[in-house]
Scaffold this active site. Sequence first.
Site, PDB file in Angstrom:
ATOM      1  N   HIS A  50       0.568  -8.870  -1.792  1.00 24.80           N
ATOM      2  CA  HIS A  50       0.581  -9.938  -2.801  1.00 24.80           C
ATOM      3  C   HIS A  50       1.013  -9.363  -4.137  1.00 24.80           C
ATOM      4  O   HIS A  50       1.091  -8.139  -4.318  1.00 24.80           O
ATOM      5  CB  HIS A  50      -0.818 -10.552  -2.962  1.00 24.80           C
ATOM      6  CG  HIS A  50      -1.819  -9.615  -3.558  1.00 24.80           C
ATOM      7  ND1 HIS A  50      -2.362  -8.561  -2.852  1.00 24.80           N
ATOM      8  CD2 HIS A  50      -2.363  -9.542  -4.804  1.00 24.80           C
ATOM      9  CE1 HIS A  50      -3.206  -7.894  -3.620  1.00 24.80           C
ATOM     10  NE2 HIS A  50      -3.222  -8.466  -4.821  1.00 24.80           N
ATOM     11  N   ASP A  56      -0.284 -10.128  -8.216  1.00 25.44           N
ATOM     12  CA  ASP A  56      -1.349 -10.859  -8.909  1.00 25.44           C
ATOM     13  C   ASP A  56      -0.773 -11.970  -9.792  1.00 25.44           C
ATOM     14  O   ASP A  56       0.264 -11.804 -10.421  1.00 25.44           O
ATOM     15  CB  ASP A  56      -2.135  -9.902  -9.818  1.00 25.44           C
ATOM     16  CG  ASP A  56      -2.715  -8.726  -9.045  1.00 25.44           C
ATOM     17  OD1 ASP A  56      -3.042  -8.886  -7.868  1.00 25.44           O
ATOM     18  OD2 ASP A  56      -2.832  -7.640  -9.649  1.00 25.44           O
ATOM     19  N   HIS A 110       1.491  -5.337  -4.017  1.00 21.77           N
ATOM     20  CA  HIS A 110       0.565  -4.286  -3.595  1.00 21.77           C
ATOM     21  C   HIS A 110      -0.368  -4.809  -2.515  1.00 21.77           C
ATOM     22  O   HIS A 110      -0.474  -6.026  -2.292  1.00 21.77           O
ATOM     23  CB  HIS A 110      -0.202  -3.711  -4.784  1.00 21.77           C
ATOM     24  CG  HIS A 110      -0.950  -4.718  -5.594  1.00 21.77           C
ATOM     25  ND1 HIS A 110      -0.348  -5.561  -6.504  1.00 21.77           N
ATOM     26  CD2 HIS A 110      -2.273  -5.030  -5.620  1.00 21.77           C
ATOM     27  CE1 HIS A 110      -1.253  -6.325  -7.059  1.00 21.77           C
ATOM     28  NE2 HIS A 110      -2.430  -6.046  -6.544  1.00 21.77           N
ATOM     29  N   ARG A 167     -10.230  -2.927 -13.024  1.00 20.95           N
ATOM     30  CA  ARG A 167      -8.866  -3.423 -13.232  1.00 20.95           C
ATOM     31  C   ARG A 167      -8.754  -4.158 -14.560  1.00 20.95           C
ATOM     32  O   ARG A 167      -9.563  -5.030 -14.861  1.00 20.95           O
ATOM     33  CB  ARG A 167      -8.482  -4.369 -12.086  1.00 20.95           C
ATOM     34  CG  ARG A 167      -6.993  -4.655 -12.037  1.00 20.95           C
ATOM     35  CD  ARG A 167      -6.652  -5.572 -10.881  1.00 20.95           C
ATOM     36  NE  ARG A 167      -6.552  -6.943 -11.342  1.00 20.95           N
ATOM     37  CZ  ARG A 167      -6.260  -7.973 -10.566  1.00 20.95           C
ATOM     38  NH1 ARG A 167      -6.055  -7.793  -9.272  1.00 20.95           N
ATOM     39  NH2 ARG A 167      -6.179  -9.189 -11.054  1.00 20.95           N
TER      40      ARG A 167
HETATM   41  C1  SIN Z   1      -5.828  -5.650  -6.325  1.00 21.04           C
HETATM   42  O1  SIN Z   1      -5.263  -6.385  -5.544  1.00 21.04           O
HETATM   43  O2  SIN Z   1      -5.684  -5.762  -7.531  1.00 21.04           O
HETATM   44  C2  SIN Z   1      -6.721  -4.549  -5.801  1.00 21.04           C
HETATM   45  C3  SIN Z   1      -5.981  -3.300  -5.536  1.00 21.04           C
HETATM   46  C4  SIN Z   1      -6.874  -2.220  -4.990  1.00 21.04           C
HETATM   47  O3  SIN Z   1      -8.087  -2.374  -4.988  1.00 21.04           O
HETATM   48  O4  SIN Z   1      -6.364  -1.206  -4.562  1.00 21.04           O
END
Ligand code: SIN
Length: 282
Positions: A94, A96, A254, A269
């Site tokens: 996906h 974000d 990612h 994050r």
């Molecule tokens: C995310 O999708 O932002 C999480 C990425 C992760 O936890 O590696």
Amino acid sequence: MQSRPHPGAGIEITGVDLRQLDESTFTRIRELFDRHGLLFFRGQELSEEDHIAFAQRFGSINVNRFFEKNADYPEIAMVRKEPGDRINIGGGWHTDHSYDEEPALGSILVARELPTTGGDTWFVSMYDAFESLPAPVRRKLRTMRARHSSKHVFGSRAKVLRWLTQSQHQSYNAEAADAMDDPVHPAVIEHPLSGREALYVNPGFTVGFEGWSLVRSIPFLAYLYWNAVRPARVAKFRWEPGSVAFWDNRCTWHYARNDYPGERRVMYRITLDGCALRPARA
Ligand code: SIN
């Protein structure tokens, strides 16, 4: 500061301390980010304040409406999987915030607590995904737009899955997702920082092409997705204490691997505000 390509995609940067970047080192990092949209750093010792300060050098912070917030620093979203959780946040390809009218610029993810093995994050470049398509497909895509939605991931329907998998703390505010308008974005954007063309659909949030039925959209999306994640193009980022990943949501996808059952993984994050996306010139 040293930089070298990371296998698959992105740039790995060493020899910097993100807590104290002079202007010229910051400019070099910013140029690499603008060009590649995916940076990996090792050996950092960022406090929450350092994480916020580094992010703010790139723009304003977008406080996530669906994730648990850090108790002391609401700017930081908690990406947390507990030993009893069956699913994780971001456990599929996906990008974000494509469900926003002005999708977020990108995110800076800092490792806080890692499982003994596994828990890598995989990345792919949407520049490569687009450039590797046959010319007639690229031409067609430049004329198309796609709809994106958060409802099936964060809305009340998705609550059932979270309840069944005992992962309720991973997402909040389903009402906000239910109430959102699902925006339409160009299927190929002119990237706001690099000016390059990037494919802008993703398996997490794209729900179909504008003016196309779901039945017609699915096979074309499946083809684009299959092409995007060919093994040679996947950067498999192995987290270590002190690792930081900084990605641009407009030119990467990612995938947080969920391969550490029974263990805890905690990441902090910070997401940065973005802008409306322009189509590539047809
Ligand atoms: C995310 O999708 O932002 C999480 C990425 C992760 O936890 O590696």
